[in-house]
Scaffold this motif. Structure first.
Motif, PDB file in Angstrom:
ATOM      1  N   THR A 173      36.105  37.476  36.570  1.00 20.03           N
ATOM      2  CA  THR A 173      34.962  38.331  36.865  1.00 20.03           C
ATOM      3  C   THR A 173      33.771  37.835  36.050  1.00 20.03           C
ATOM      4  OG1 THR A 173      34.182  40.629  36.987  1.00 20.03           O
ATOM      5  CG2 THR A 173      35.574  40.073  35.101  1.00 20.03           C
ATOM      6  N   GLU A 196      41.297  42.531  38.460  1.00 20.93           N
ATOM      7  CA  GLU A 196      40.222  42.729  37.485  1.00 20.93           C
ATOM      8  C   GLU A 196      39.047  43.464  38.112  1.00 20.93           C
ATOM      9  OE1 GLU A 196      41.010  38.278  35.579  1.00 20.93           O
ATOM     10  OE2 GLU A 196      39.121  38.815  36.518  1.00 20.93           O
ATOM     11  N   GLY A 229      32.857  43.422  35.845  1.00 19.71           N
ATOM     12  CA  GLY A 229      31.834  42.467  35.455  1.00 19.71           C
ATOM     13  C   GLY A 229      30.477  42.848  36.027  1.00 19.71           C
ATOM     14  N   LEU A 268      35.453  45.875  31.053  1.00 19.90           N
ATOM     15  CA  LEU A 268      36.313  45.194  32.014  1.00 19.90           C
ATOM     16  C   LEU A 268      37.674  45.874  32.030  1.00 19.90           C
ATOM     17  CD1 LEU A 268      35.614  41.452  31.085  1.00 19.90           C
ATOM     18  CD2 LEU A 268      34.320  42.947  32.614  1.00 19.90           C
ATOM     19  N   TYR A 311      35.100  35.884  32.933  1.00 21.68           N
ATOM     20  CA  TYR A 311      36.154  36.459  32.118  1.00 21.68           C
ATOM     21  C   TYR A 311      37.435  36.558  32.949  1.00 21.68           C
ATOM     22  CZ  TYR A 311      32.925  37.520  28.361  1.00 21.68           C
ATOM     23  OH  TYR A 311      32.030  37.408  27.318  1.00 21.68           O
ATOM     24  N   VAL A 356      30.449  37.806  33.978  1.00 22.18           N
ATOM     25  CA  VAL A 356      29.631  38.621  33.079  1.00 22.18           C
ATOM     26  C   VAL A 356      28.392  37.806  32.747  1.00 22.18           C
ATOM     27  CG1 VAL A 356      29.456  39.642  30.789  1.00 22.18           C
ATOM     28  CG2 VAL A 356      31.561  39.903  32.118  1.00 22.18           C
ATOM     29  N   CYS A 378      41.794  45.383  33.755  1.00 22.30           N
ATOM     30  CA  CYS A 378      42.744  44.488  34.420  1.00 22.30           C
ATOM     31  C   CYS A 378      44.067  45.223  34.567  1.00 22.30           C
ATOM     32  CB  CYS A 378      42.928  43.223  33.597  1.00 22.30           C
ATOM     33  SG  CYS A 378      44.231  42.132  34.223  1.00 22.30           S
ATOM     34  N   TRP A 416      42.303  38.852  27.409  1.00 24.09           N
ATOM     35  CA  TRP A 416      41.156  38.277  28.096  1.00 24.09           C
ATOM     36  C   TRP A 416      40.766  36.922  27.525  1.00 24.09           C
ATOM     37  CZ3 TRP A 416      39.211  40.721  32.290  1.00 24.09           C
ATOM     38  CH2 TRP A 416      39.585  42.038  32.491  1.00 24.09           C
TER      39      TRP A 416
END
Length: 117
Positions: A111, A6, A9, A20, A92, A113, A22, A36
């Motif tokens: 990550t 990931e 963020g 974001l 996240y 946020v 991934c 997510w």
């Protein structure tokens, strides 16, 4: 070995945007679903947005503000987050259901946020 990597963020002011990403790496046959989740302090992890069987799902709290997209060639899913609110603050997590010998569930490392002025 399968990994979900990931990125994206950070800290943003209310009304701002973040994206974001991934990426699923390693050996697998296909992606059954990918999306997510998020977990705010003191709350349960909740589904934010996901692709599954060709359709997309969004939590009511993010509809109209967040957009999930994917790049099949890169085995990557993105979450574009616009009009961010303080209540979007959370860790996240990317989740993928990958087909290997069967269907297995994988999680990214998470990550942060943070939406704050």
């Amino acid at each position: 070995q399968v990994q979900l990597v990931e990125s994206g963020g950070g800290l943003v002011q209310p009304g701002g945007s973040l994206r974001l990403s991934c990426a699923a790496t390693g050996s697998f046959f296909s992606i059954r679903a990918m999306g997510w989740y998020r977990q705010a302090p003191g709350k349960q992890r909740e589904l934010v947005a996901t692709f599954t069987s060709g359709s997309m799902y969004y939590a009511d709290s993010v509809k109209g503000r967040f957009t999930i997209s994917r790049d099949n060639a890169k085995n990557t899913v993105y979450l574009q987050m616009n009009s961010l609110k303080p209540e979007d603050t959370a860790v996240y997590y990317c989740n993928a259901k990958l087909v290997r010998l069967g269907v297995s569930d994988y999680w990214g490392q998470g990550t942060q946020v943070t939406v704050s002025s």
